[in-house]
Enzyme design. Structure first.
Site, PDB file in Angstrom:
ATOM      1  CE  LYS A 116      -4.430  -1.624   0.888  1.00 41.12           C
ATOM      2  NZ  LYS A 116      -5.678  -1.608   1.620  1.00 41.12           N
ATOM      3  CE  LYS A 197      -6.895  -8.666  -4.723  1.00 42.65           C
ATOM      4  NZ  LYS A 197      -7.335  -8.626  -3.347  1.00 42.65           N
ATOM      5  CE  LYS A 200     -12.776  -2.000  -2.919  1.00 40.99           C
ATOM      6  NZ  LYS A 200     -13.099  -3.268  -2.328  1.00 40.99           N
TER       7      LYS A 200
END
Ligand code: ADP
Ligand code: TRP
Length: 338
Positions: A116, A197, A200
């Site tokens: 992240k 994967k 969104k």
């Protein structure tokens, strides 16, 4: 209170649920709930989402939508305690206490933090770093034993077990051992980049949302990548076949029945080279559209009656709070602030 093993899991309200979330997490929760063997606790991890980029209005709206979508997919508030994380302030309080037994170096190892930090390089906030400690508090506040999550969350559940040990060693035996509960979750891949994967964060064309209308599903699938590079089964085709297997069970999300005739037909057509990808996509679009027909109806009903939705969540928070308060009463005494 029951003697059943206690399950805790959560999901961030960062976007509408997609079929990756459904097959990887939510469907599993519903099956665990319906088995009647567990004391189920599911929450909407809104405090976790504050580490990301949603605006206040977006977050507010998404908390409501995620709640409606969990209920519409089959989470039953009579069977499962369902609440919004921030409605139970004890999550934050226990996080602080856990912060004080957790070595910084352990958080620096977390792969999700590293990922992240790359994805949101301009916003590497302390919350992002402390996220796994909040997650441990979410679980241990209820003395969660089993945590059904995807592979990507296993490291956090292992850290939860470690935090419990550090706490217990310093203040006395109190928190249980927590274990991840992995099922054979198929990893759903992106429609447009099937090596990645389905997520969104890749963009709407990559995912099929549970709320997508059949026409939208059809259009998205039309654009799905099926091309093979070199020989063998192309990842895009493999993904579509996997989805057909999951969704072609007749009768939709509530039936649980399985009929894999259609799936087998396409698998053998793929093997003998007679497969037509256009047909596969049409059948898959039909299957997914039908599977979530009930879901779409219930979701709209729930979103039209927000007062009722609010009542369901308030009741869930009330139940969760009773357990959370009991834990915090003991914890405060154990650490010496009461
Ligand atoms: P996203 O990647 O779309 O932001 P999240 O990271 O919020 O999704 O994931 C929420 C839950 O759904 C997690 O338990 C995760 O393991 C599961 N999940 C997300 N994407 C997939 C996928 N493509 N396949 C299987 N499970 C998934
Ligand atoms: N971190 C999880 C995710 O991104 C969501 C989550 C927050 C969670 N707290 C949790 C999952 C506690 C299980 C248990 O998917």
């Amino acid at each position: 209170m029951s003697n059943k093993p206690l399950i805790v899991s959560g999901i961030q309200p960062t976007g509408n649920l997609h079929i990756g979330n459904y097959l990887g997490a939510v469907k599993n929760w519903i099956e665990l709930q319906n088995s009647g063997k567990y004391d189920m606790h599911i929450f909407i991890a809104d405090l976790h989402s504050l580490t990301g980029k949603l605006s206040a209005d977006e977050l507010r709206e998404q908390i409501i939508k995620t709640s409606a979508e969990l209920l519409a997919s089959g989470i039953d508030p009579k069977e499962t305690t369902l609440w919004v994380q921030s409605h139970v302030a004890e999550h934050s309080e226990l996080t602080w206490i856990f912060n004080c037994v957790t070595p910084i170096a352990e958080l620096e190892r977390m792969t999700q933090f590293k990922d992240k930090s790359q994805q949101q390089a301009k916003n590497i906030n302390v919350g992002l770093f402390d996220y796994p400690v909040l997650q441990a508090a979410d679980i241990l506040l209820y003395k969660g034993e089993l945590v059904p999550v995807g592979q990507d969350q296993v490291q956090h559940v292992e850290l939860t077990r470690d935090i419990a040990r550090w706490f217990n060693k310093k203040f006395g035996e109190y928190f249980p051992e927590t274990k991840p509960l992995l099922t054979e979750i198929p990893k759903v891949m992106s429609l447009l980049e099937p090596m990645k994967k389905m997520s969104k964060s890749l963009g709407l064309g990559h995912v099929i949302e549970l709320a997508d209308e059949p026409e939208v599903i059809e259009q998205k699938l039309k654009k799905a990548v099926t091309a093979t590079e070199g020989g063998g089964l192309a990842p895009g085709v493999e993904n579509l076949l996997l989805l057909l297997k999951q969704f072609s069970a007749q009768g939709g999300s509530t039936s649980g029945g399985s009929d894999d005739t259609l799936y087998k037909k396409f698998v053998s057509a793929e093997k003998d080279g007679s497969i037509r990808y256009g047909d596969l996509k049409t059948e898959l679009a039909k299957a997914i559209g039908t599977y979530f027909e009930e879901f779409r109806k219930k979701r709209l009903e729930l979103l039209e009656d927000r007062d009722k939705l609010g009542e369901i969540l308030a009741l869930g928070a009330k139940k969760a709070r009773v357990e959370a308060r009991e834990t915090m009463d003991s914890v405060r005494k154990m650490v010496g602030i009461r």
